[in-house]
Design an enzyme around this catalytic site. Structure first.
Site, PDB file in Angstrom:
ATOM      1  N   PRO A 138       0.799  -1.236   0.000  1.00  0.00           N
ATOM      2  CA  PRO A 138       0.000   0.000   0.000  1.00  0.00           C
ATOM      3  C   PRO A 138       0.825   1.278   0.000  1.00  0.00           C
ATOM      4  CG  PRO A 138      -1.007  -1.603   1.446  1.00  0.00           C
ATOM      5  CD  PRO A 138       0.308  -2.196   1.015  1.00  0.00           C
ATOM      6  N   CYS A 139       0.343   2.245  -0.785  1.00  0.00           N
ATOM      7  CA  CYS A 139       1.055   3.513  -0.978  1.00  0.00           C
ATOM      8  C   CYS A 139       0.710   4.605   0.041  1.00  0.00           C
ATOM      9  CB  CYS A 139       0.775   4.057  -2.375  1.00  0.00           C
ATOM     10  SG  CYS A 139       1.267   2.952  -3.710  1.00  0.00           S
ATOM     11  N   PRO A 140      -0.527   4.661   0.583  1.00  0.00           N
ATOM     12  CA  PRO A 140      -0.891   5.803   1.430  1.00  0.00           C
ATOM     13  C   PRO A 140       0.055   6.116   2.584  1.00  0.00           C
ATOM     14  CG  PRO A 140      -2.857   4.573   0.833  1.00  0.00           C
ATOM     15  CD  PRO A 140      -1.691   3.776   0.334  1.00  0.00           C
ATOM     16  N   PRO A 141       0.725   5.123   3.213  1.00  0.00           N
ATOM     17  CA  PRO A 141       1.636   5.492   4.303  1.00  0.00           C
ATOM     18  C   PRO A 141       2.764   6.431   3.891  1.00  0.00           C
ATOM     19  CG  PRO A 141       1.145   3.150   4.395  1.00  0.00           C
ATOM     20  CD  PRO A 141       0.581   3.661   3.104  1.00  0.00           C
ATOM     21  N   PHE A 142       3.072   6.479   2.581  1.00  0.00           N
ATOM     22  CA  PHE A 142       4.206   7.261   2.097  1.00  0.00           C
ATOM     23  C   PHE A 142       3.807   8.348   1.102  1.00  0.00           C
ATOM     24  CE2 PHE A 142       5.336   2.758   2.712  1.00  0.00           C
ATOM     25  CZ  PHE A 142       6.129   2.888   3.847  1.00  0.00           C
TER      26      PHE A 142
END
Length: 419
Positions: free
Chosen positions: A77-81
């Site tokens: 998943p991309c949202p953490p970064f």
């Protein structure tokens, strides 16, 4: 090399899957949280073992059962970064980067491939990247990060992806990032045939005006509404290319639309911008309703880019080319010297001691900012002493598989909104 195996986690709708298959890998397993994306995988590859659910749930799969595979890969998943988000990093319930790296010790793949958004390459995550690299080294793997741009690999889109590749020492000297193969087309040349498919008389004029590369396709998430082509800046870029970005069309324009009509893209057109469908080998069918199809396509790793990286990994396995001296390469790789100094310290260090140990020239305000960033992903003890405040690195905050980690409760609470 005819039977290279891959386990792919967070597989999505198959962008990385198809690229790796074309590079020479066969899927021993694909794991995906979203049922619609998993249905697309099964539609295209009915013989694959596709499992639906949280990749960290042992009821879904047991990593140790796939020990010794050739490649562990994923688009975690991309949202953490993401720059567009809060960049919570290790404390985001969606973060699976560290979890995947930690499971290298159980799976012992010949190579690891993970891709994410450009945000992970920024200073905010320097210590996070260093932690990942250090853990891989402790497990006996050489690793490298690189920011790859989709347009440099034949995709008509500005889509930077930050990629991590790790390999065992016996293969690593032969790994080189893929040579660039820049896209020579434009949005117009890529989409003209689709735009003209229902008789729109303005298709040629439109294609001539759409003479640039597409901005990054934004797939969005379940937290937001229907499909559109991104935030305000992206919409403006699309409009400059002659595209109405305020939604996605069901069909291309037809003969009833005027020559100067401003069309929306269909999901098939979006897929073409992502690298699907340009040639027979890149054909792919997407299942589900329009918004779901758009998200599946928009969140994917472009297949040609995945193929290029996968081919570089296969070439390393075959020991093609000239081996490089890993010791010389590693001299140049240090993501966060301050974190390295803090980690190496046997006892708490003051600001002056830490700066000296890091070898960096950092003033007090910069030091405080750096320590604040570190504290977002790591537990750091602070102790006020007569000679100043002393710091000690205690632990990594991220989820690496701990049974009691708070990630489980947050994930369960947010499950219906995570995509």
């Amino acid at each position: 090399m005819a039977d290279l195996s891959v386990v792919e986690i967070c597989a999505g709708a198959g962008g990385q899957s198809l690229g790796l298959e074309l590079a020479g890998f066969h899927h021993a397993l694909a794991v995906e949280l979203d049922g619609n994306a998993a249905a697309t995988l099964k539609e295209n590859r009915p013989d694959w073992d596709v499992r639906i659910g949280d990749v960290a749930d042992r009821e879904v799969w047991k990593p140790e059962e796939f020990a010794g595979i050739d490649l562990l890969a994923g688009g975690v998943p991309c949202p953490p970064f993401s720059i567009a988000g809060k960049q919570l990093g290790a404390v985001d319930e969606r973060d699976l980067f560290a979890w995947t790296v930690e499971h290298v010790s159980k799976i012992r793949p010949r190579a690891l491939l993970l891709e994410n958004v450009r945000g992970l390459s920024m200073p905010r995550f320097a210590a996070y990247r260093q932690h990942v690299k250090d853990r891989l080294k402790e497990e006996g793997y050489w690793s490298d990060w690189k920011l790859l741009e989709a347009r440099d690999y034949g995709v008509p889109q500005l889509r930077p992806r930050f990629v991590l590749v790790a390999m065992r020492p016996e293969d690593a000297p032969w790994f080189y990032w893929p040579d660039e193969n820049p896209c020579t087309g434009t949005v117009g040349t890529e989409l003209y045939e689709l735009m003209a498919s229902r008789g729109w008389r303005g298709a040629r004029k439109w294609a001539d005006g759409a003479n640039g590369i597409a901005p990054t396709i934004v797939g969005g998430s379940k937290k937001h509404g229907g499909a559109d082509l991104g935030p305000t800046r992206a919409k403006a870029a699309w409009r400059a290319l002659g595209v109405d970005a305020m939604g996605v069309a069901d069909e291309p324009p037809n003969e009833s639309h005027p020559v100067g009509f401003l069309p929306k893209l269909t999901t098939e057109m979006v897929a073409r911008i992502q690298g699907w469908g340009a040639s027979p080998e890149y054909q792919w069918t997407f299942t589900g309703r329009k918004t779901s199809r758009y998200r599946q396509i928009g969140n994917a790793f472009p297949p040609p880019v995945a193929r290029a990286v996968g081919t570089s990994i296969v070439n390393a396995f075959k020991q093609k080319g000239t081996p490089k001296d890993l010791a010389e390469v590693e001299k140049e790789v240090l993501h966060d010297p301050l974190y390295v100094a803090l980690k190496a310290a046997k006892s708490p260090l003051t600001e002056e001691e830490l700066v000296r140990a890091s070898g960096e020239k950092i003033d007090s305000s910069s030091f405080e900012r750096r320590m604040a960033m570190l504290a977002r992903d790591f537990v750091i003890d602070e102790d006020d002493r007569l000679d100043g405040r002393a710091y000690r690195l205690v632990d990594f905050k991220g989820f690496t598989g701990q049974k009691g980690h708070e990630r489980h409760a947050r994930f369960a609470e947010m499950r219906s909104r995570i995509s």
